[in-house]
Structures are given as structure tokens and as C-alpha cells.
Design an enzyme around this catalytic site. Structure first.
Site: not given
Ligand code: 38R
Length: 227
Positions: A15, A33, A125
């Protein structure tokens, strides 16, 4: 994006990328994102689905969306930043999680999924990377790019792609009328993984995935309404 200072990349997928950022004005730490700019309509479909979903549904165990913007033809979704994911938690505990902690995580995952299912949404998912855990141990399910509303009239679903190891057999076999149980299947795989530290059904291909399902679970119990 000028409003945010990038602190580092935390994830990448088909994505786009997820970056930890600091809002220059408020100092707030967020997760941005950024979706790749793709000519296909499918990306827009995924983004719009995720935005529509997040705008409609709010729950303690689902990640919170702050804002959405589009810049240079790319979509940006700004979320609350959560400390780490269940994937990292499992890497940190290679022999599995302590029973008490496992129950705490699982209970909250169930609450999040219950909320989705009660609103007739299937996530589709559920996997360790999509389960975020705050420093105080609050679980937040994320990534609703594949989530969709269930239709009551037996509508068919075809556009499904998700992580293989957590995929229910009806998805691998291409059943077009799957439903909420696909999330429960994924959850079941994750319970075993959280308890043991090892992925339960780490298939290397679709055929290998089905092979692992029938050898580890058996054909009868893996197929509902089939003896
Ligand atoms: C973290 C911390 C460490 N690794 N995410 C959810 C959002 C988010 C992610 N909020 N806080 C985080 N914290 C998009 C990661 N990695 C990660 C986690 C989820 C990488 C990708 C996704 C999948 C959603 C998606 C950021 N989307």
C-alpha cells in the site's frame, strides 16, 4: 507533510509506507500512512474504504484516525502513534507470552473484533502486525484497508488478498461467500503463536498452507458442515 517532522519509518507494505512523525506545531507524535501513487483504481478503493471505515467506527480497541490529506496526488492518513505491534512483542518473547499477559491482549483483541462484527464488518487481515500495543498494554487493531461490510443477501466477495499464515481454508480455496469466521480463524492462529512463540501454520505457498491446515488440524474439523 510540511507540518510534520519525520522521525523514522516503522512499516512498509504494498500500500505504501508508515512513518513515525512529530507535528511541528503541537509536538504531537503521530503515525503517518502514505499511500503510493498508483495508476490503478485499486489503491483509491483501499484508501477510501479505510477512510470511510475509520470515520464511521470508533472503539477503544481500534486505532484512532486524526486526519486525512492529499498532497502531490498521494493520500496521507494521520493516526495516533502507538508504541509497538504484537509482531514486535512476539519477537521480543520468542518462547511465547506469559499466560496472564496473553489473556490481557487476547481479551482486548476479542473486544475490538466483537465491535467490528456487531457492526457487520469483517477485518479480513487480522495478523500480529495489525495489532498495536500501547506502553500501558492497551490493544488497538489497525489496517482496515481490507475491511468491508457484510451484506445480508449473500453477496459475493472476490477481491481478497491477505497474509497467508492467518488465512482460513475457505479463503485459500476461493469460496466467495466467506464471512466473519475468517477473522476468528486468524485469531485462533494467533492464540497458538502467542502461547508458543511460533507461527502455527507458516505455509510457504497456498498448497503448503492447506497441507499444514489438514495435517495439524485435520480435514473434518477444518471444514465446517462437512462431516
Ligand atoms: C507502530 C509501531 C511500530 N511499528 N507501527 C496504524 C498506524 C500506527 C502504527 N499507529 N501507531 C503505529 N505504531 C497505520 C509499526 N508498524 C506498523 C503497524 C501497522 C506498520 C504497518 C502497519 C499496517 C495504521 C498498516 C499506522 N497500516
Amino acid at each position: 507533510m510540511e507540518l510534520y517532522e519525520e522521525l523514522g519509518r516503522v512499516g512498509e507494505g504494498s500500500y505504501g509506507v508508515v512513518t513515525k512523525c512529530k507535528h511541528k506545531g503541537t509536538g504531537q507524535i503521530v503515525a503517518v500512512k502514505k499511500f503510493y501513487e498508483k495508476p490503478e483504481k485499486s489503491v483509491n478503493k483501499i484508501v477510501m474504504r479505510e477512510i470511510n471505515f475509520l470515520k464511521q467506527f470508533r472503539h477503544e480497541n481500534l486505532v484512532n484516525l486524526h486526519e486525512v490529506f492529499k498532497q502531490n496526488r498521494k493520500f496521507y492518513l494521520v493516526f495516533e502513534f502507538i508504541d509497538h505491534t504484537l509482531l514486535q512483542e512476539l519477537e521480543y518473547h520468542p518462547h511465547g507470552l506469559e499466560a496472564k499477559y496473553l489473556k490481557k491482549i487476547l481479551f482486548q483483541m476479542l473486544r475490538g473484533i466483537e465491535y467490528l462484527h456487531k457492526n457487520n464488518i469483517m477485518h479480513r487481515d487480522i495478523k500480529p502486525e495489525n495489532v498495536l500495543i500501547t506502553e500501558s498494554g492497551v490493544v488497538k487493531i489497525c489496517d482496515f484497508g481490507f475491511a468491508r461490510t457484510l451484506t445480508t443477501n449473500g453477496d459475493i466477495y472476490t477481491d481478497y488478498v491477505a497474509t497467508r499464515w492467518y488465512r482460513a481454508p475457505e479463503l485459500i480455496l476461493g469460496d466467495s461467500k466467506y464471512g466473519k469466521p475468517v477473522d476468528i480463524w486468524a485469531l485462533g492462529c494467533m492464540i497458538v503463536e502467542m502461547a508458543s512463540g511460533n507461527a502455527f501454520l507458516p505455509g510457504s505457498s497456498d498448497v503448503d498452507q492447506l497441507h499444514k491446515i489438514v495435517t495439524k488440524i485435520g480435514c473434518k474439523s477444518a471444514m465446517k458442515d462437512n462431516g
